[in-house]
Design a protein around this motif. Sequence first.
Motif, short mmCIF file in Angstrom:
data_model
loop_
_atom_site.label_atom_id
_atom_site.label_comp_id
_atom_site.label_asym_id
_atom_site.label_seq_id
_atom_site.Cartn_x
_atom_site.Cartn_y
_atom_site.Cartn_z
N SER A 7 -54.02 -2.00 63.18
CA SER A 7 -53.20 -1.54 62.06
C SER A 7 -51.85 -2.25 62.12
O SER A 7 -51.52 -2.88 63.14
N GLY A 8 -51.10 -2.15 61.03
CA GLY A 8 -49.74 -2.67 61.02
C GLY A 8 -49.52 -3.94 60.26
O GLY A 8 -48.39 -4.43 60.17
N GLY A 9 -50.58 -4.52 59.70
CA GLY A 9 -50.39 -5.74 58.94
C GLY A 9 -49.65 -5.47 57.64
O GLY A 9 -49.41 -4.33 57.24
N GLY A 10 -49.28 -6.55 56.96
CA GLY A 10 -48.59 -6.41 55.68
C GLY A 10 -47.97 -7.70 55.24
O GLY A 10 -48.28 -8.78 55.78
N LEU A 11 -47.09 -7.58 54.26
CA LEU A 11 -46.38 -8.73 53.69
C LEU A 11 -44.94 -8.71 54.18
O LEU A 11 -44.27 -7.67 54.11
N VAL A 12 -44.47 -9.85 54.65
CA VAL A 12 -43.11 -9.95 55.17
C VAL A 12 -42.55 -11.32 54.81
O VAL A 12 -43.31 -12.29 54.68
N GLN A 13 -41.25 -11.39 54.67
CA GLN A 13 -40.62 -12.68 54.39
C GLN A 13 -40.47 -13.48 55.68
O GLN A 13 -40.40 -12.92 56.79
N ALA A 14 -40.41 -14.77 55.52
CA ALA A 14 -40.19 -15.65 56.67
C ALA A 14 -38.92 -15.24 57.40
O ALA A 14 -37.91 -14.92 56.78
N GLY A 15 -39.01 -15.22 58.73
CA GLY A 15 -37.91 -14.79 59.56
C GLY A 15 -37.96 -13.32 59.91
O GLY A 15 -37.21 -12.86 60.78
N GLY A 16 -38.84 -12.59 59.25
CA GLY A 16 -38.95 -11.15 59.48
C GLY A 16 -39.85 -10.82 60.66
O GLY A 16 -40.31 -11.70 61.39
N SER A 17 -40.10 -9.52 60.83
CA SER A 17 -40.87 -9.02 61.96
C SER A 17 -41.93 -8.03 61.50
O SER A 17 -41.77 -7.35 60.48
N LEU A 18 -42.98 -7.96 62.28
CA LEU A 18 -44.03 -6.95 62.11
C LEU A 18 -44.52 -6.55 63.49
O LEU A 18 -44.47 -7.36 64.42
N ARG A 19 -45.02 -5.33 63.59
CA ARG A 19 -45.67 -4.92 64.82
C ARG A 19 -47.08 -4.45 64.52
O ARG A 19 -47.27 -3.52 63.73
N LEU A 20 -48.03 -5.12 65.15
CA LEU A 20 -49.43 -4.73 65.01
C LEU A 20 -49.81 -3.80 66.16
O LEU A 20 -49.32 -3.95 67.29
N SER A 21 -50.72 -2.89 65.86
CA SER A 21 -51.22 -1.96 66.87
C SER A 21 -52.72 -2.13 67.02
O SER A 21 -53.43 -2.38 66.03
N GLU A 111 -66.01 -8.74 74.04
CA GLU A 111 -67.22 -8.03 73.64
C GLU A 111 -67.03 -7.15 72.40
O GLU A 111 -67.99 -6.91 71.66
N TYR A 112 -65.84 -6.66 72.19
CA TYR A 112 -65.62 -5.67 71.14
C TYR A 112 -64.49 -6.13 70.23
O TYR A 112 -63.44 -6.56 70.71
N TRP A 113 -64.71 -6.00 68.93
CA TRP A 113 -63.76 -6.50 67.94
C TRP A 113 -63.44 -5.45 66.89
O TRP A 113 -64.29 -4.64 66.51
N GLY A 114 -62.19 -5.51 66.43
CA GLY A 114 -61.80 -4.68 65.31
C GLY A 114 -62.12 -5.36 64.00
O GLY A 114 -62.64 -6.48 63.97
N GLN A 115 -61.76 -4.69 62.92
CA GLN A 115 -62.09 -5.20 61.59
C GLN A 115 -61.06 -6.19 61.07
O GLN A 115 -61.30 -6.88 60.08
N GLY A 116 -59.92 -6.28 61.71
CA GLY A 116 -58.88 -7.22 61.31
C GLY A 116 -57.84 -6.58 60.41
O GLY A 116 -58.12 -5.62 59.69
N THR A 117 -56.64 -7.13 60.45
CA THR A 117 -55.56 -6.68 59.58
C THR A 117 -54.84 -7.91 59.04
O THR A 117 -54.56 -8.85 59.79
N GLN A 118 -54.55 -7.91 57.75
CA GLN A 118 -53.96 -9.08 57.10
C GLN A 118 -52.45 -9.12 57.33
O GLN A 118 -51.76 -8.12 57.10
N VAL A 119 -51.98 -10.28 57.72
CA VAL A 119 -50.54 -10.54 57.81
C VAL A 119 -50.23 -11.70 56.88
O VAL A 119 -50.84 -12.77 57.00
N THR A 120 -49.30 -11.48 55.98
CA THR A 120 -48.90 -12.52 55.03
C THR A 120 -47.39 -12.72 55.14
O THR A 120 -46.63 -11.76 55.01
N VAL A 121 -47.00 -13.96 55.38
CA VAL A 121 -45.58 -14.30 55.51
C VAL A 121 -45.21 -15.20 54.34
O VAL A 121 -45.75 -16.30 54.20
N SER A 122 -44.30 -14.73 53.53
CA SER A 122 -43.88 -15.50 52.36
C SER A 122 -42.67 -16.37 52.71
O SER A 122 -41.84 -16.01 53.53
N SER A 123 -42.60 -17.51 52.04
CA SER A 123 -41.50 -18.46 52.31
C SER A 123 -40.30 -18.18 51.42
O SER A 123 -40.35 -17.38 50.51
#
Length: 123
Positions: A7-21, A111-123
């Motif tokens: 969890s924790g993905g999202g849209l952020v501007q370049a230079g910003g921060s995100l925390r994935l869990s 062996e075990y994988w999650g479903q993935g979370t999208q991270v998008t960084v805009s310029s």
Amino acid sequence: QVHVVESGGGLVQAGGSLRLSCATSGRAFSTIAVGWFRQAPGQEREFVASNSWRGTNTYYGDSVKGRFTISRDNAQHTVYLQMNSLRPEDTAVYYCAASTWYSGEDSHEYEYWGQGTQVTVSS
């Protein structure tokens, strides 16, 4: 069987921060190594970071060293990926993977994988 949920993905501007869990369940957390990988459209899956069973060892891909930090919360059975100074080229689907025996860079060994979370960084 280990269950992994990102969890924790999202849209952020370049230079910003995100925390994935990456929340895990199904096995004692101290016996699970966790890795983060990412995959952008049309590209191969790329190693981002990993953390060994008790958090003793951590590894980072060259493209994220100095910007991303992987950490573990034993009480929450969760691994975090703190991403700072994000760049447009960090845009990808980020996957969390768990292993009971491997903590390196090779995605095939997890062996075990999650479903993935999208991270998008805009310029």
